[in-house]
Design a protein around this motif. Structure first.
Motif, PDB file in Angstrom:
ATOM      1  N   VAL A 101      -4.319  -6.813   2.457  1.00 60.00           N
ATOM      2  CA  VAL A 101      -3.147  -7.687   2.466  1.00 60.00           C
ATOM      3  C   VAL A 101      -3.537  -8.943   1.723  1.00 60.00           C
ATOM      4  N   SER A 102      -2.788  -9.229   0.659  1.00 61.80           N
ATOM      5  CA  SER A 102      -3.133 -10.335  -0.225  1.00 61.80           C
ATOM      6  C   SER A 102      -1.901 -10.772  -1.008  1.00 61.80           C
ATOM      7  N   ALA A 103      -1.940 -11.997  -1.490  1.00 59.82           N
ATOM      8  CA  ALA A 103      -0.884 -12.465  -2.389  1.00 59.82           C
ATOM      9  C   ALA A 103      -1.077 -11.887  -3.787  1.00 59.82           C
ATOM     10  N   ASP A 104      -2.287 -11.421  -4.103  1.00 56.52           N
ATOM     11  CA  ASP A 104      -2.564 -10.830  -5.411  1.00 56.52           C
ATOM     12  C   ASP A 104      -1.930  -9.451  -5.511  1.00 56.52           C
ATOM     13  N   ASP A 105      -1.540  -9.099  -6.731  1.00 61.76           N
ATOM     14  CA  ASP A 105      -0.906  -7.804  -6.983  1.00 61.76           C
ATOM     15  C   ASP A 105      -1.888  -6.712  -7.386  1.00 61.76           C
ATOM     16  N   ALA A 106      -3.111  -7.077  -7.692  1.00 57.21           N
ATOM     17  CA  ALA A 106      -4.070  -6.104  -8.212  1.00 57.21           C
ATOM     18  C   ALA A 106      -5.292  -6.007  -7.314  1.00 57.21           C
ATOM     19  N   LEU A 107      -5.939  -4.864  -7.378  1.00 57.62           N
ATOM     20  CA  LEU A 107      -7.173  -4.637  -6.629  1.00 57.62           C
ATOM     21  C   LEU A 107      -8.345  -4.711  -7.599  1.00 57.62           C
ATOM     22  N   PRO A 108      -9.262  -5.656  -7.398  1.00 56.39           N
ATOM     23  CA  PRO A 108     -10.399  -5.771  -8.314  1.00 56.39           C
ATOM     24  C   PRO A 108     -11.250  -4.496  -8.331  1.00 56.39           C
TER      25      PRO A 108
ATOM     26  N   ASP B 201      -1.595   4.555   8.844  1.00 54.84           N
ATOM     27  CA  ASP B 201      -1.648   3.669   7.680  1.00 54.84           C
ATOM     28  C   ASP B 201      -0.929   2.358   7.973  1.00 54.84           C
ATOM     29  N   ARG B 202       0.182   2.431   8.663  1.00 51.77           N
ATOM     30  CA  ARG B 202       0.897   1.214   9.058  1.00 51.77           C
ATOM     31  C   ARG B 202      -0.007   0.354   9.944  1.00 51.77           C
ATOM     32  N   LYS B 203      -0.779   1.013  10.816  1.00 51.37           N
ATOM     33  CA  LYS B 203      -1.685   0.297  11.715  1.00 51.37           C
ATOM     34  C   LYS B 203      -2.738  -0.485  10.938  1.00 51.37           C
ATOM     35  N   ILE B 204      -3.356   0.131   9.906  1.00 50.44           N
ATOM     36  CA  ILE B 204      -4.399  -0.621   9.202  1.00 50.44           C
ATOM     37  C   ILE B 204      -3.810  -1.760   8.365  1.00 50.44           C
ATOM     38  N   ILE B 205      -2.581  -1.609   7.910  1.00 52.41           N
ATOM     39  CA  ILE B 205      -1.930  -2.742   7.227  1.00 52.41           C
ATOM     40  C   ILE B 205      -1.702  -3.872   8.220  1.00 52.41           C
ATOM     41  N   THR B 206      -1.230  -3.538   9.413  1.00 57.22           N
ATOM     42  CA  THR B 206      -1.001  -4.556  10.444  1.00 57.22           C
ATOM     43  C   THR B 206      -2.304  -5.255  10.820  1.00 57.22           C
ATOM     44  N   LEU B 207      -3.380  -4.493  10.956  1.00 54.25           N
ATOM     45  CA  LEU B 207      -4.679  -5.087  11.289  1.00 54.25           C
ATOM     46  C   LEU B 207      -5.175  -6.000  10.171  1.00 54.25           C
ATOM     47  N   ALA B 208      -5.002  -5.567   8.925  1.00 53.15           N
ATOM     48  CA  ALA B 208      -5.417  -6.394   7.792  1.00 53.15           C
ATOM     49  C   ALA B 208      -4.609  -7.684   7.730  1.00 53.15           C
ATOM     50  N   ARG B 209      -3.324  -7.559   7.989  1.00 50.96           N
ATOM     51  CA  ARG B 209      -2.446  -8.743   7.969  1.00 50.96           C
ATOM     52  C   ARG B 209      -2.858  -9.726   9.063  1.00 50.96           C
TER      53      ARG B 209
ATOM     54  N   MET C 121       8.135  -1.414  -5.217  1.00 48.94           N
ATOM     55  CA  MET C 121       7.758  -1.559  -3.839  1.00 48.94           C
ATOM     56  C   MET C 121       8.031  -0.247  -3.121  1.00 48.94           C
ATOM     57  N   THR C 122       7.146   0.117  -2.205  1.00 54.15           N
ATOM     58  CA  THR C 122       7.265   1.354  -1.461  1.00 54.15           C
ATOM     59  C   THR C 122       7.840   1.057  -0.086  1.00 54.15           C
ATOM     60  N   ASP C 123       8.648   1.951   0.422  1.00 55.06           N
ATOM     61  CA  ASP C 123       9.253   1.790   1.735  1.00 55.06           C
ATOM     62  C   ASP C 123       8.186   1.937   2.815  1.00 55.06           C
ATOM     63  N   SER C 124       7.881   0.847   3.516  1.00 56.30           N
ATOM     64  CA  SER C 124       6.830   0.893   4.527  1.00 56.30           C
ATOM     65  C   SER C 124       7.226   1.726   5.738  1.00 56.30           C
TER      66      SER C 124
ATOM     67  N   ALA D  87       1.714  -6.903   0.656  1.00 60.23           N
ATOM     68  CA  ALA D  87       2.018  -8.324   0.503  1.00 60.23           C
ATOM     69  C   ALA D  87       1.702  -9.049   1.816  1.00 60.23           C
ATOM     70  N   PRO D  88       1.655 -10.376   1.797  1.00 59.61           N
ATOM     71  CA  PRO D  88       1.368 -11.127   3.022  1.00 59.61           C
ATOM     72  C   PRO D  88       2.320 -10.841   4.175  1.00 59.61           C
ATOM     73  N   ASP D  89       3.555 -10.410   3.879  1.00 56.76           N
ATOM     74  CA  ASP D  89       4.487 -10.076   4.958  1.00 56.76           C
ATOM     75  C   ASP D  89       4.264  -8.666   5.503  1.00 56.76           C
ATOM     76  N   GLY D  90       3.283  -7.944   4.961  1.00 55.39           N
ATOM     77  CA  GLY D  90       2.954  -6.610   5.422  1.00 55.39           C
ATOM     78  C   GLY D  90       3.686  -5.498   4.701  1.00 55.39           C
ATOM     79  N   SER D  91       4.568  -5.841   3.777  1.00 57.34           N
ATOM     80  CA  SER D  91       5.284  -4.798   3.043  1.00 57.34           C
ATOM     81  C   SER D  91       4.346  -4.148   2.030  1.00 57.34           C
ATOM     82  N   LEU D  92       4.389  -2.840   1.960  1.00 62.26           N
ATOM     83  CA  LEU D  92       3.522  -2.093   1.050  1.00 62.26           C
ATOM     84  C   LEU D  92       3.998  -2.271  -0.381  1.00 62.26           C
ATOM     85  N   ARG D  93       3.092  -2.724  -1.247  1.00 64.75           N
ATOM     86  CA  ARG D  93       3.400  -2.862  -2.670  1.00 64.75           C
ATOM     87  C   ARG D  93       3.160  -1.544  -3.394  1.00 64.75           C
ATOM     88  N   THR D  94       1.969  -0.994  -3.149  1.00 65.54           N
ATOM     89  CA  THR D  94       1.586   0.240  -3.829  1.00 65.54           C
ATOM     90  C   THR D  94       0.379   0.845  -3.131  1.00 65.54           C
TER      91      THR D  94
END
Length: 116
Positions: free
Chosen positions: A77-84, A11-19, A1-4, A105-112
């Protein structure tokens, strides 16, 4: 996991928008993309009987329909770990192979972060 906290504010903004798109529409995925001018496009999964698009494919389509010519970044933002591969291809088509895609992840934490 990467430190958000180390994320660029844009980048934080687009994660928040996606969430928020994922939560607001009660869909499996939310996505956001940022184009070459800094405009953002936000979408959720499309699941109709005659049309199925991932959230990222929908966000890329919205950017194209609005006149974007390239992408700076994308977030999913998804529960899935992989990007198709189909999602990566959509980003590559508009943004190129080096466009970063942030997977959260669904909580907005950056996985990768992966290249398109």
């Amino acid at each position: 996991m990467t430190d958000s906290l180390a994320l660029d504010p844009e980048d934080r903004k687009i994660i928040t928008l996606a969430r928020s798109a994922r939560a607001r529409n009660a869909v499996p995925e939310g996505a956001a993309v940022r184009d070459e001018t800094g405009r953002t496009y936000v979408a959720g999964t499309v699941a109709l009987p005659s049309l199925r698009l991932s959230a990222l494919q929908t966000a890329v389509a919205m950017a194209v329909a609005s006149g974007a010519t390239s992408l700076e970044a994308a977030a999913v933002v998804s529960a899935d770990d992989a990007l198709p591969e189909a999602d990566r291809s959509a980003v590559r088509d508009l943004g190129g192979a080096g466009t970063p895609v942030l997977l959260a992840a669904p909580d907005g934490s950056l996985r990768t972060t992966v290249p398109a």
